[in-house]
Enzyme design. Sequence first.
Site, short mmCIF file in Angstrom:
data_model
loop_
_atom_site.label_atom_id
_atom_site.label_comp_id
_atom_site.label_asym_id
_atom_site.label_seq_id
_atom_site.Cartn_x
_atom_site.Cartn_y
_atom_site.Cartn_z
N SER A 29 0.85 -1.20 0.00
CA SER A 29 0.00 0.00 0.00
C SER A 29 0.88 1.24 0.00
O SER A 29 2.06 1.16 -0.34
CB SER A 29 -0.95 -0.03 1.21
N ASN A 30 0.32 2.37 0.35
CA ASN A 30 1.06 3.64 0.37
C ASN A 30 0.43 4.54 1.42
O ASN A 30 -0.65 4.24 1.93
CB ASN A 30 1.04 4.27 -1.04
N PRO A 31 1.09 5.65 1.76
CA PRO A 31 0.61 6.45 2.90
C PRO A 31 -0.52 7.44 2.61
O PRO A 31 -0.76 8.34 3.42
CB PRO A 31 1.87 7.18 3.38
N ALA A 96 -4.67 7.21 -4.58
CA ALA A 96 -3.29 6.77 -4.81
C ALA A 96 -3.37 5.26 -5.07
O ALA A 96 -3.18 4.44 -4.17
CB ALA A 96 -2.41 7.08 -3.61
#
Length: 226
Positions: A29-31, A96
């Site tokens: 995943s990503n922030p 995102a």
Amino acid sequence: LGRRDLAGRKVLVTAGPTREPIDPVRFISNPSSGKMGYAVAAVAARRGADVTLVSGPTALADPADVETVRVETAEEMARAVEAFAGAMDLFVGAAAVSDYRPRTAAARKIKKGEGEETLVLARTPDILAGLGARFAGKPGAPVLVGFAAETEEVIARAREKLKGKRCDLVVANKVGAPGAGFGGDTNRVALVSAAELAEIEGPKDRVAEAILDWILPVLDARRPRA
Ligand code: C5P
């Protein structure tokens, strides 16, 4: 009561990260916090739009007066968008979306060994580019807005995305710049279209207002009200 200049407009927004499972307890995943996309959805609803928000996992509450659909993976997000895309006037892709997913998600938790492990990644569908390919250039096409988070050459990459994904506007921000990007309540962005370049800075709901202000005349020209 503010402006209701988006009354009757159908707006579809994606927000937040996606999660691509490695096994039942791990993911890529990503922030992304989802705050920018949620701000666009909330402000569009306040301005009278009929808003659907397709959101990856976030800690945020569903915005008021917004139909919020929760998904996990890029594929699920793509499917949810597909279900709404036929009816929309405006698409804002603020999510995102993970560009890659593990090629296979293990059904059971992967046991750790002593050595290195290799994870084979497959590309996920590009939701925004898919909509661009389907609609752009057609009469009465919905207005398509993308986001670009970059660490360098922000404007040049935003222009590439504008062309490559065939959208009308790219909202570009420099990741890591003070007061911008992931997680925070403020943002500093450049609005990049074929003809214009504008810089906007402030709380994310102010930035959302400015994005919608840019879109409004484009929408009214492309899809005149009956
Ligand atoms: O190519 P890049 O990921 O930098 O492009 C960002 C823009 O494209 C964002 O608007 C994002 O929501 C959208 N995107 C998408 N599907 C993907 C990857 C990005 O809709 N798989």
